[in-house]
Structure formats: structure tokens, C-alpha cells
Design a protein around this motif. Structure first.
Motif, PDB file in Angstrom:
ATOM      1  N   PHE A  37       0.737  -1.279  -0.037  1.00  0.00           N
ATOM      2  CA  PHE A  37       0.098   0.178   0.122  1.00  0.00           C
ATOM      3  C   PHE A  37       0.851   1.332  -0.205  1.00  0.00           C
ATOM      4  CE2 PHE A  37      -2.604   3.438   1.631  1.00  0.00           C
ATOM      5  CZ  PHE A  37      -3.811   3.410   1.007  1.00  0.00           C
ATOM      6  N   ASP A  38       1.955   1.285   0.784  1.00  0.00           N
ATOM      7  CA  ASP A  38       2.993   2.480   0.794  1.00  0.00           C
ATOM      8  C   ASP A  38       3.499   2.733  -0.325  1.00  0.00           C
ATOM      9  OD1 ASP A  38       2.297   2.796   3.580  1.00  0.00           O
ATOM     10  OD2 ASP A  38       4.228   1.666   4.223  1.00  0.00           O
ATOM     11  N   VAL A  39       3.858   1.509  -1.089  1.00  0.00           N
ATOM     12  CA  VAL A  39       4.336   1.601  -2.506  1.00  0.00           C
ATOM     13  C   VAL A  39       3.291   2.470  -3.595  1.00  0.00           C
ATOM     14  CG1 VAL A  39       5.266   0.750  -4.668  1.00  0.00           C
ATOM     15  CG2 VAL A  39       6.255  -0.132  -2.365  1.00  0.00           C
ATOM     16  N   LEU A  41       0.785   4.304  -2.883  1.00  0.00           N
ATOM     17  CA  LEU A  41       0.555   5.535  -2.359  1.00  0.00           C
ATOM     18  C   LEU A  41       1.781   6.419  -2.671  1.00  0.00           C
ATOM     19  CD1 LEU A  41      -1.381   7.456  -0.904  1.00  0.00           C
ATOM     20  CD2 LEU A  41      -0.424   6.699   1.281  1.00  0.00           C
ATOM     21  N   ALA A  42       2.850   6.172  -2.554  1.00  0.00           N
ATOM     22  CA  ALA A  42       4.269   6.914  -3.212  1.00  0.00           C
ATOM     23  C   ALA A  42       3.956   7.196  -4.622  1.00  0.00           C
ATOM     24  CB  ALA A  42       5.376   6.113  -2.564  1.00  0.00           C
ATOM     25  N   LEU A  43       3.821   6.229  -5.493  1.00  0.00           N
ATOM     26  CA  LEU A  43       3.687   6.222  -6.833  1.00  0.00           C
ATOM     27  C   LEU A  43       2.349   7.381  -7.203  1.00  0.00           C
ATOM     28  CD1 LEU A  43       4.279   2.663  -7.892  1.00  0.00           C
ATOM     29  CD2 LEU A  43       5.716   4.652  -8.047  1.00  0.00           C
ATOM     30  N   VAL A  44       1.332   7.101  -6.443  1.00  0.00           N
ATOM     31  CA  VAL A  44      -0.230   7.986  -6.814  1.00  0.00           C
ATOM     32  C   VAL A  44       0.446   9.302  -6.454  1.00  0.00           C
ATOM     33  CG1 VAL A  44      -2.265   8.301  -6.019  1.00  0.00           C
ATOM     34  CG2 VAL A  44      -1.591   6.097  -6.654  1.00  0.00           C
ATOM     35  N   ASN A  45       1.132   9.606  -5.281  1.00  0.00           N
ATOM     36  CA  ASN A  45       1.431  10.878  -4.866  1.00  0.00           C
ATOM     37  C   ASN A  45       2.451  11.565  -5.680  1.00  0.00           C
ATOM     38  OD1 ASN A  45      -0.321  11.102  -2.531  1.00  0.00           O
ATOM     39  ND2 ASN A  45       1.289  10.280  -1.170  1.00  0.00           N
ATOM     40  N   ASN A  46       3.161  10.668  -6.414  1.00  0.00           N
ATOM     41  CA  ASN A  46       4.104  11.271  -7.437  1.00  0.00           C
ATOM     42  C   ASN A  46       3.860  11.054  -9.039  1.00  0.00           C
ATOM     43  OD1 ASN A  46       6.620  12.417  -5.535  1.00  0.00           O
ATOM     44  ND2 ASN A  46       5.993  10.587  -4.733  1.00  0.00           N
ATOM     45  N   ARG A  47       2.669  11.061  -9.147  1.00  0.00           N
ATOM     46  CA  ARG A  47       2.139  10.612 -10.473  1.00  0.00           C
ATOM     47  C   ARG A  47       2.761  11.652 -11.426  1.00  0.00           C
ATOM     48  NH1 ARG A  47      -1.665  12.584  -7.256  1.00  0.00           N
ATOM     49  NH2 ARG A  47      -2.738  14.244  -7.967  1.00  0.00           N
ATOM     50  N   GLN A  58      13.520   5.542   0.124  1.00  0.00           N
ATOM     51  CA  GLN A  58      13.159   6.545   1.220  1.00  0.00           C
ATOM     52  C   GLN A  58      12.190   6.901   1.660  1.00  0.00           C
ATOM     53  OE1 GLN A  58      16.018   7.761   3.075  1.00  0.00           O
ATOM     54  NE2 GLN A  58      14.605   8.876   4.344  1.00  0.00           N
ATOM     55  N   LEU A  59      11.012   7.021   0.827  1.00  0.00           N
ATOM     56  CA  LEU A  59       9.755   7.346   1.038  1.00  0.00           C
ATOM     57  C   LEU A  59       8.996   6.004   1.863  1.00  0.00           C
ATOM     58  CD1 LEU A  59       8.460   8.926  -2.239  1.00  0.00           C
ATOM     59  CD2 LEU A  59       8.585  10.101   0.102  1.00  0.00           C
ATOM     60  N   VAL A  60       9.242   4.829   1.471  1.00  0.00           N
ATOM     61  CA  VAL A  60       8.699   3.612   1.990  1.00  0.00           C
ATOM     62  C   VAL A  60       9.179   2.980   3.010  1.00  0.00           C
ATOM     63  CG1 VAL A  60       7.673   1.395   1.071  1.00  0.00           C
ATOM     64  CG2 VAL A  60       7.323   3.195  -0.370  1.00  0.00           C
ATOM     65  N   TRP A  61      10.555   2.782   3.028  1.00  0.00           N
ATOM     66  CA  TRP A  61      11.357   1.987   4.076  1.00  0.00           C
ATOM     67  C   TRP A  61      12.139   2.938   4.818  1.00  0.00           C
ATOM     68  CZ3 TRP A  61      10.333   0.121  -0.931  1.00  0.00           C
ATOM     69  CH2 TRP A  61       9.620  -1.116  -1.060  1.00  0.00           C
TER      70      TRP A  61
END
Length: 79
Positions: A37-39, A41-47, A58-61
Motif C-alpha cells: 500500500f505504501d508503494v 501511495l508513493a507512486l500515486v502521490n508522485n504521479r 526513502q519514502l517507503v522504507w
């Protein structure tokens, strides 16, 4: 990941609720492991831009060492 406040993202048949940490497909809940889910969300937030591997890590782990083989195991639902 940082906390979100009532953020929804709609794409195709999917709706991602960042606040409740839920991914729906055609209104049905898809169970995702927390890091998956974190991955997503990171991809969606940086679309709209390329997210470098180091930035994603760095964002996820954050301060966790992640082996390359573990990155290949994160699976997102297919359309």
C-alpha cells in the motif's frame, strides 16, 4: 508514510483512500500488505514524474536497509 487527511484518488476501476489506507476496485476492498500500500501511495502521490528507486526506498522504507530482491516482490493488483 506521512499521515494523509481525507485524500481519495480515483483511477480506472480503483479508488485509493489514503486516510483509511484502503484500495477499492469496483467498490470492493482489496487487501494489500502495508508496504505494498505504501508503494502504491508513493507512486500515486508522485504521479506524472519518474520516481527514482532511491527516492521510493526513502519514502517507503526510510531508515531500513532493503535488498534488491525484496523490491521485486512488491506486487500491485492488475487492472
Amino acid at each position: 508514510m506521512s499521515s494523509q487527511s481525507n485524500k481519495f484518488y480515483d483511477f480506472g476501476d480503483f479508488r485509493l483512500d489514503a486516510t483509511e489506507r484502503v484500495l477499492l476496485r469496483d467498490g470492493k476492498d482489496l487487501l494489500l500488505p502495508p508496504k505494498t500500500f505504501d508503494v502504491l501511495l508513493a507512486l500515486v502521490n508522485n504521479r506524472g514524474r519518474i520516481l527514482e528507486k532511491e527516492e521510493l526506498v526513502q519514502l517507503v522504507w526510510q531508515d531500513t536497509f532493503v535488498e534488491e530482491s525484496n523490491l521485486a516482490r512488491v506486487r500491485l493488483p492488475c487492472a
